[in-house]
Write an enzyme that holds these catalytic residues in place. Structure first.
Site, PDB file in Angstrom:
ATOM      1  N   SER A 180     -40.536  61.097  20.410  1.00 38.97           N
ATOM      2  CA  SER A 180     -40.371  61.386  18.993  1.00 38.97           C
ATOM      3  C   SER A 180     -40.444  62.899  18.712  1.00 38.97           C
ATOM      4  CB  SER A 180     -41.419  60.604  18.199  1.00 38.97           C
ATOM      5  OG  SER A 180     -41.207  60.713  16.830  1.00 38.97           O
ATOM      6  N   ASP A 363     -33.375  52.029  18.144  1.00 37.56           N
ATOM      7  CA  ASP A 363     -34.085  53.008  17.311  1.00 37.56           C
ATOM      8  C   ASP A 363     -33.088  53.702  16.394  1.00 37.56           C
ATOM      9  OD1 ASP A 363     -35.800  54.969  16.258  1.00 37.56           O
ATOM     10  OD2 ASP A 363     -35.396  56.333  17.905  1.00 37.56           O
ATOM     11  N   HIS A 416     -38.278  53.119  19.016  1.00 42.05           N
ATOM     12  CA  HIS A 416     -38.488  54.563  18.903  1.00 42.05           C
ATOM     13  C   HIS A 416     -39.455  55.135  19.943  1.00 42.05           C
ATOM     14  CE1 HIS A 416     -38.439  58.426  17.009  1.00 42.05           C
ATOM     15  NE2 HIS A 416     -39.712  58.376  16.647  1.00 42.05           N
TER      16      HIS A 416
END
Length: 438
Positions: A180, A363, A416
């Site tokens: 991320s 994601d 994610h």
């Protein structure tokens, strides 16, 4: 005479307090509240002071490899946010324990062992950064806000001090990893370590092996703009809306010129279609953390667990150093000063550092289309073209390898972060660090 003696004792006490505050404090943790029996792995927690006066106290969890800590790689794993505690990595993504998903009844949530921990093949340092994240704190009022480039320097300093106290790991192959928002900081950190190895800092950090990033933020405008073609490909918006957006917005869906009212109207229609989608994993329902049917309920259980006094005692958290522990401190004061990490990826690959970039293909926060776009922009030739990678006789995702030692992989059905497909990401990591093709 007596006055001189008292002054000397006071000075000595002040000096001792100052020195004790400047030392690295660490403790071995043999058991954790909520986990049945002694821990089946070696856990150390502690603080390392960084900055001129070591005013910033960065908290870490260190777990030794369960295989062969003397030879196995050492991995620094960072969580994104910025401001998300590294407990996210430890308890959901790639650590040896996780929170048991059961309805909270007022007692301490339980921890259970996992089968997919990356500590089976490497030692891992999970670091709470920037300051204000997790259990990391500052002893004084901060003058400057933490920033992307500042964090690259701070984490570099942390690593040197940590290795200074754990010299038995200084020659182990070293990796940096995260997911991320870490995509903005880790490439800069790798460059910082690389420069430090040549210029200033002994012993060198053995980072020849490279870095690993999952669904990494890289350049906000690119990452976010690719949500629209991604939404179209996943049948979340119609062909007509997508074609109109392409034509009228000309590929610019972020910070739209207010005079382009047609584009703004289309962006509004797009938002209506996707605003109830869980962007982190589009096949799961969008729901509140307090709902026990929801995957994210584990985050709530973790908050109860980490705020428990017995847990903080077991982890040797400095009493009174933080207020309430939060998993992700969304309002953390922070300066986003790296607008694109692509130049750092470029420099790192020129310097010969291998990298593994992976994307959960469900994601929508950082869709794989945007990640592929910036990788293409590096303009490296392909060594191994797009192909499925397998676990047993099942397709787990797709991968390709570039001439700059960069491997890209998708995780089929992944979200994610690695927490959505932990078994698969463990096998991917284990193959990559041992130099095997995925």
């Amino acid at each position: 005479m007596a006055h001189d003696y008292v002054s000397s004792v006071l000075l000595l006490l002040i000096l001792l307090i100052f020195l004790s505050q400047r030392t690295v404090s660490s403790s071995i943790v043999k058991s954790l509240p909520g986990f049945d029996g002694p821990l089946p792995f070696e856990l150390e927690t502690g603080y390392i002071g960084v900055g001129k006066e070591e005013e910033v106290q960065l908290f870490y969890y260190f777990i030794k490899s369960e295989r062969s800590p003397q030879e196995d790689p050492l991995l620094l794993w960072l969580s994104g946010g910025p401001g998300c505690s590294s407990i996210s990595g430890l308890l959901y993504e790639n650590g040896p324990v996780t929170v048991k998903l059961e309805v909270y009844n007022g007692t301490l949530p339980s921890l259970v062992a996992t089968t997919y921990s990356w500590t089976k093949v490497s030692s891992i340092i999970y670091l709470d950064q920037p300051v204000g994240t997790g259990f990391s704190y500052s002893r004084t009022q901060l003058v400057n806000k933490p920033s992307d480039s500042g964090e690259a320097k701070r984490i570099h300093e942390f690593l040197h001090k940590w290795l200074g106290k754990h010299q038995e790991f200084s020659s182990n192959p070293f990796y940096v990893g995260g997911d991320s928002y870490c995509g903005m900081v880790i490439p800069a950190l790798v460059q910082e370590i690389s420069k430090g190895n040549y210029v200033c800092c002994k012993p060198p950090i053995n980072i020849q092996q490279g870095y690993i990033l999952g669904n990494p933020s890289t350049e906000n405008e690119v990452d976010n703009s690719y949500r629209i073609p991604y939404a179209h490909g996943m049948a979340l918006i119609s062909d007509e809306l997508y074609e109109s957006m392409k034509r009228i917005c000309k590929g610019k869906y972020e910070n739209v010129d207010p005079r382009n009212t047609k584009c703004l109207k289309l962006v509004g229609e797009y938002q209506k279609c996707i605003n109830r989608i869980n962007k982190a994993l589009i096949i799961t329902p969008e729901c509140v953390e307090t709902s026990p049917d929801c995957y994210m309920y584990r985050y709530l259980l973790t908050t109860y667990w980490a705020n428990d006094e017995s847990v903080q005692r077991a982890l040797h958290v400095n009493k009174g150093s933080i207020g309430e522990w939060v998993r992700c401190y969304r309002e953390i004061p922070y300066n986003h000063d790296i607008k694109s990490s692509v130049p750092y990826h470029m420099n790192n690959s020129i310097d010969g550092y291998p990298s593994l970039i992976f994307s959960g293909d469900h994601d929508m926060e950082v869709p794989y289309l945007g990640t592929q776009a910036w990788i293409r922009s590096l303009n490296y030739s392909l060594i191994d073209d797009w192909r499925p990678w397998m676990i047993g006789d099942q397709i787990t995702g797709y991968t390709r390898t570039y001439a700059n030692k960069m491997t890209f992989a998708t995780i089929k059905g992944g979200g994610h972060t690695p927490e959505y497909k932990p078994e698969e990401t463990y096998i991917m990591f284990q193959r990559w660090i041992s130099g095997q093709p995925l």
